[in-house]
Design a protein around this motif. Structure first.
Motif, mmCIF file in Angstrom:
data_model
loop_
_atom_site.group_PDB
_atom_site.id
_atom_site.type_symbol
_atom_site.label_atom_id
_atom_site.label_comp_id
_atom_site.label_asym_id
_atom_site.label_seq_id
_atom_site.Cartn_x
_atom_site.Cartn_y
_atom_site.Cartn_z
ATOM 1 N N GLU A 188 24.228 -20.028 8.739
ATOM 2 C CA GLU A 188 24.249 -19.312 7.462
ATOM 3 C C GLU A 188 22.859 -19.252 6.843
ATOM 4 O OE1 GLU A 188 26.809 -19.366 3.264
ATOM 5 O OE2 GLU A 188 27.414 -20.606 4.990
ATOM 6 N N ASP A 192 21.086 -15.719 5.946
ATOM 7 C CA ASP A 192 20.779 -15.433 4.541
ATOM 8 C C ASP A 192 19.285 -15.287 4.302
ATOM 9 O OD1 ASP A 192 23.436 -15.473 3.876
ATOM 10 O OD2 ASP A 192 23.432 -17.525 3.094
ATOM 11 N N GLU A 193 18.487 -16.121 4.947
ATOM 12 C CA GLU A 193 17.045 -16.137 4.690
ATOM 13 C C GLU A 193 16.304 -14.989 5.360
ATOM 14 O OE1 GLU A 193 15.113 -18.127 2.727
ATOM 15 O OE2 GLU A 193 16.982 -18.941 1.938
ATOM 16 N N ILE A 222 30.104 -14.006 7.213
ATOM 17 C CA ILE A 222 28.886 -13.698 6.460
ATOM 18 C C ILE A 222 28.466 -12.256 6.702
ATOM 19 C CG2 ILE A 222 26.468 -14.362 6.099
ATOM 20 C CD1 ILE A 222 27.242 -17.104 7.341
ATOM 21 N N ASP A 223 28.544 -11.829 7.959
ATOM 22 C CA ASP A 223 28.180 -10.471 8.349
ATOM 23 C C ASP A 223 29.163 -10.032 9.430
ATOM 24 O OD1 ASP A 223 27.118 -8.120 9.310
ATOM 25 O OD2 ASP A 223 25.137 -8.938 9.788
#
Length: 503
Positions: A188, A192-193, A222-223
């Motif tokens: 994650e 995210d980063e 998340i995606d």
């Protein structure tokens, strides 16, 4: 003469307009439509000299200076070759001498030799600006043997006991729920980063299907479009295919690699096993079109070396092998330096520094044509796959998608080979996209294909254009005018010279 030159310059344009491209209308891309350029970060390009500590380019086991900034500066180079995705060797922080990325000492930090998390984010952003996707390699079940966790008593059960004779790594206990959750958090963090599009997992043999399933579910929460590529080496295909139920999108196709190497390492090698692998994968996998096909990788001797060892011309051998890889069902994954082509034996010799000044133009053109064809003709990425002929070193395959038909012919023999192809529509022609030849149906209803030694071509099957007499007449007329003009000017020049002589 100036007007005549202008007319002659129009010929290539008119010729282009006279050809029927015949490409299927663009659809939303799938991962099987992608082509991957694999980069070992430390060995690609050194752009930031500020992070060059402990660099020794004479030591194959030391850092050589490649960094994320170097990849950023070469994105246009990769884009021009036509690749739609780049894959990076692990960029997580590693202990000393971990140039390959496998000796992780911090899962949530970028290796200092490569740059910073901001560099990683910029790389992904600039790649996306060029419509290039990014995959990070992610080692999920081992760390370096100097990882700080090994000094923490509360993390004793985070590791398994392993053979001390192995390389300096320690194996994580993936069955530990705390370890699993940590790795989910790591995944994650990087998504995210940086906005990365996918991970290639190198989990080894001791990772359960339950972990794979949980990891896959987490990243896709998340995606939803996140791509997960599994890399399980030295396992039989049936065992690998069992993991498809975890939801992982694809697997590295080692069977393809082995069959291709055996077929193309030398002239006159049998091409029979190439289709056998496809039939096997079609039986084992729900989505064999998404398997990752490769010739070289960071753990294999370079194909260039193998071809030379077997007495072949590496450029010729590469052109045949690459044509097969880019036109077969699956995602082509090309190792950095193939376009040079770089030489090298077993690791670490196969991880030499990239040489951007040493490219081979003939090989580069072949790669650019192959990537362009995959983008233009969906039959090469989504089409059915059928063997039409395979004898004496000549193999012919057909791919069909909707109204589009492509034929791939590869002659691996040391002599010209011919084949009568009958499983094609009537009143069509096969137009070569690599060698520019045209094969038309004969009176007996077959397409008589002839291929010179060590030659490959990709044909688009289209309506028989016959001879374009209007265009041929136009070109003939232009040439006639050109010859007439030159003759007239020559006569005029001689007359002028004679008049001067008379005076």
């Amino acid at each position: 003469m100036r007007k005549l030159g202008t007319v002659l310059m129009l010929i290539p344009f008119l010729l282009f307009c006279a050809l029927d491209v015949g490409a299927v209308e663009k659809e939303e891309r799938k991962w099987q439509d992608e082509s991957i350029y694999y980069i070992m970060v430390d060995r690609f390009m050194n752009a930031n000299r500020d992070n060059d500590y402990e660099v020794d380019t004479d030591d194959p086991d030391a850092y050589h200076g490649g960094d994320l900034q170097g990849i950023i500066e070469q994105l246009d180079y990769i884009n021009e070759m036509g690749f739609t995705t780049i894959e990076l060797s692990p960029i997580m922080s590693n202990q000393e001498m971990g140039y390959h990325g496998n000796w992780v000492d911090d899962f949530m930090a970028v290796e200092e030799h490569y740059g910073t998390i901001d560099d990683a984010k910029q790389l992904v952003e600039e790649a996306h600006d060029r419509d290039i996707k990014v995959i990070f390699d992610f080692n999920v079940n081992f760390t370096g043997d100097k990882h700080p966790w090994l000094e923490e008593d509360e993390k004793t059960d985070w590791f398994n006991d392993i053979d001390e004779n192995q390389e300096p790594v320690e194996e994580l206990n993936i069955d530990n729920p705390e370890v699993q959750q940590y790795l989910f958090d790591v995944a994650e963090f990087w998504i995210d980063e940086t906005g990365v599009n996918g991970f290639r997992l190198e989990p080894g043999k001791n990772v359960s299907q339950e972990f794979w399933s949980g990891f896959n579910d987490h990243v896709k929460s998340i995606d939803k479009d996140f791509f997960v590529l599994g890399d399980v080496e030295n396992e039989d295909p049936t065992s690998v295919a069992d993991y498809e139920s975890t939801g992982i999108d694809s697997f590295v196709n080692y069977s393809f690699h082995e069959s291709l190497m055996n077929a193309f390492k030398s002239v006159d090698g049998s091409l029979g096993p190439l289709y056998d692998v496809w039939e096997q994968n079609e039986q084992l996998y729900e989505n064999p079109m998404a398997l990752g096909n490769f010739i070289d990788n960071q753990d294999q001797q370079r194909f260039t070396r193998t071809a030379v060892e077997h007495g072949g011309n590496p450029i010729t051998r590469w052109k045949l092998a690459l044509t097969h890889m880019f036109t077969s069902p699956g995602i082509p994954m090309m190792y950095y330096g193939t376009e040079i082509p770089l030489d090298g034996g077993q690791a670490p010799e196969n991880r030499r520094m990239m040489d951007f000044k040493g490219g081979d133009e003939e090989l580069n053109q072949r790669i650019e044509k192959l990537t362009s064809m995959r983008d233009e003709f969906p039959a090469l990425t989504r089409g059915s796959y059928q063997e039409l002929y395979n004898e004496d070193g000549l193999a012919v395959f057909k791919r069909e998608y909707e109204e589009q038909t492509m034929v791939i012919a590869i002659n691996n023999a040391s002599a010209t080979r011919t084949a009568d192809i009958s499983d094609l529509p009537d009143n069509q022609q096969m137009r070569g996209l690599l060698e520019d030849g045209v094969v038309r149906q004969s009176d007996d209803g077959v397409y008589k294909l002839g291929m010179e030694r060590e030659l490959a071509d990709v044909f688009v099957v289209e309506d028989d254009q016959g001879y374009n007499w209007l265009f041929i007449g136009f070109v003939g007329g232009v040439l006639f005018l050109f010859v007439t003009a030159i003759t007239w000017m020559s006569i005029k020049s001689k007359r002028a010279s004679n008049l001067k002589g008379d005076k």
